[in-house]
Write a protein that holds these residues in place. Sequence first.
Motif, PDB file in Angstrom:
ATOM      1  N   ALA A  74       0.859  -1.187   0.000  1.00  0.00           N
ATOM      2  CA  ALA A  74       0.000   0.000   0.000  1.00  0.00           C
ATOM      3  C   ALA A  74       0.890   1.231   0.000  1.00  0.00           C
ATOM      4  O   ALA A  74       2.092   1.166   0.272  1.00  0.00           O
ATOM      5  CB  ALA A  74      -0.913   0.007   1.224  1.00  0.00           C
ATOM      6  N   GLU A  77      -0.284   7.253   1.192  1.00  0.00           N
ATOM      7  CA  GLU A  77      -1.501   8.050   1.096  1.00  0.00           C
ATOM      8  C   GLU A  77      -2.771   7.264   1.418  1.00  0.00           C
ATOM      9  O   GLU A  77      -3.850   7.861   1.556  1.00  0.00           O
ATOM     10  CB  GLU A  77      -1.632   8.642  -0.317  1.00  0.00           C
ATOM     11  CG  GLU A  77      -0.534   9.622  -0.683  1.00  0.00           C
ATOM     12  CD  GLU A  77       0.677   8.980  -1.330  1.00  0.00           C
ATOM     13  OE1 GLU A  77       1.460   9.685  -1.972  1.00  0.00           O
ATOM     14  OE2 GLU A  77       0.836   7.738  -1.191  1.00  0.00           O
ATOM     15  N   ALA A  78      -2.660   5.952   1.531  1.00  0.00           N
ATOM     16  CA  ALA A  78      -3.843   5.116   1.833  1.00  0.00           C
ATOM     17  C   ALA A  78      -3.376   3.920   2.656  1.00  0.00           C
ATOM     18  O   ALA A  78      -3.311   2.795   2.166  1.00  0.00           O
ATOM     19  CB  ALA A  78      -4.531   4.664   0.551  1.00  0.00           C
ATOM     20  N   PRO A  80      -3.730   0.951   4.975  1.00  0.00           N
ATOM     21  CA  PRO A  80      -4.895   0.103   5.310  1.00  0.00           C
ATOM     22  C   PRO A  80      -4.868  -0.379   6.759  1.00  0.00           C
ATOM     23  O   PRO A  80      -4.927  -1.574   7.049  1.00  0.00           O
ATOM     24  CB  PRO A  80      -4.751  -1.061   4.321  1.00  0.00           C
ATOM     25  CG  PRO A  80      -3.277  -1.182   4.112  1.00  0.00           C
ATOM     26  CD  PRO A  80      -2.727   0.225   4.170  1.00  0.00           C
ATOM     27  N   THR A 103      -1.677  14.340   2.046  1.00  0.00           N
ATOM     28  CA  THR A 103      -2.476  13.171   2.401  1.00  0.00           C
ATOM     29  C   THR A 103      -1.630  12.148   3.138  1.00  0.00           C
ATOM     30  O   THR A 103      -2.086  11.538   4.120  1.00  0.00           O
ATOM     31  CB  THR A 103      -3.091  12.543   1.140  1.00  0.00           C
ATOM     32  OG1 THR A 103      -3.950  13.506   0.510  1.00  0.00           O
ATOM     33  CG2 THR A 103      -3.897  11.305   1.472  1.00  0.00           C
ATOM     34  N   GLU A 107      -2.157  10.712   6.938  1.00  0.00           N
ATOM     35  CA  GLU A 107      -2.292   9.288   7.236  1.00  0.00           C
ATOM     36  C   GLU A 107      -1.360   8.873   8.379  1.00  0.00           C
ATOM     37  O   GLU A 107      -1.744   8.085   9.236  1.00  0.00           O
ATOM     38  CB  GLU A 107      -2.009   8.450   5.989  1.00  0.00           C
ATOM     39  CG  GLU A 107      -3.164   8.370   5.021  1.00  0.00           C
ATOM     40  CD  GLU A 107      -4.267   7.474   5.571  1.00  0.00           C
ATOM     41  OE1 GLU A 107      -4.286   6.265   5.272  1.00  0.00           O
ATOM     42  OE2 GLU A 107      -5.112   7.993   6.331  1.00  0.00           O
TER      43      GLU A 107
END
Length: 246
Positions: A74, A77-78, A80, A103, A107
């Motif tokens: 991943a 920016e994202a 999980p 972003t 996170e």
Amino acid sequence: MATYNRIGATYARTRRPDPRIAARIHRALGDATTVVNVGAGTGSYEPSETVWAVEPSTVMIAQRPAGAAPALQASAEAIPLADDSADAVMALLTVHHWDDLETGIAELRRVARRRIVLLTFDPAVSRRFWLLDEYLPEAATIDDTHAVAIDRLVTLLGGARIETVPVPHDCTDGFLAAFWRRPEAYLDRQVRSGISLFAQISDDVIQPGLARLDDDLASGRWADRHAGLLQLETLDVGYRLLITDV
């Protein structure tokens, strides 16, 4: 991710963690009992408390050693993971590769319960490194487009303590400025293959500068010009730890 899928094949050989830098990073993590490593690569500098590694490149993940923390494919920016997933989140020499810095930092703040530790570089200092300044100014210009100012990072983090990380003359981690007292290393294609800057720039751009460096080493001009460096054990070439309590 594309950069590290290209250069990652030899990364575990050329980018071995330096124990002195590791000590600085682990001290910055404090008493964290759970750590998430974002932009984790092959796992360099991960403490035993690491519970998850977040890394977009499958090439890098494949080189993580047996027994390393489990890896999530991943991006920063994202991530999980749930909010407040670990005491600390670390991100080492990675923020300049992110597509969306704001972003990504948000996170890190979301996942960290107590602390964020970044290892990055101050472009105002690193731009003066002799390799870039004297031999590869065109490469430095390209690198400038990815570099992140320390002040910007501090603002996005909501404040941070900044520590200088001097580089030992015999540093075992082959990042860009690791060979500041071993200039011949930059002529080695395998060394360059583990440095992301060289992966982003064509040989047409870097070869004239490397040829000048080769000539200056053979003639002794480099040694004459940088005699003072040869007396130093460590050098500040811009690397910085940013430590934020959240």
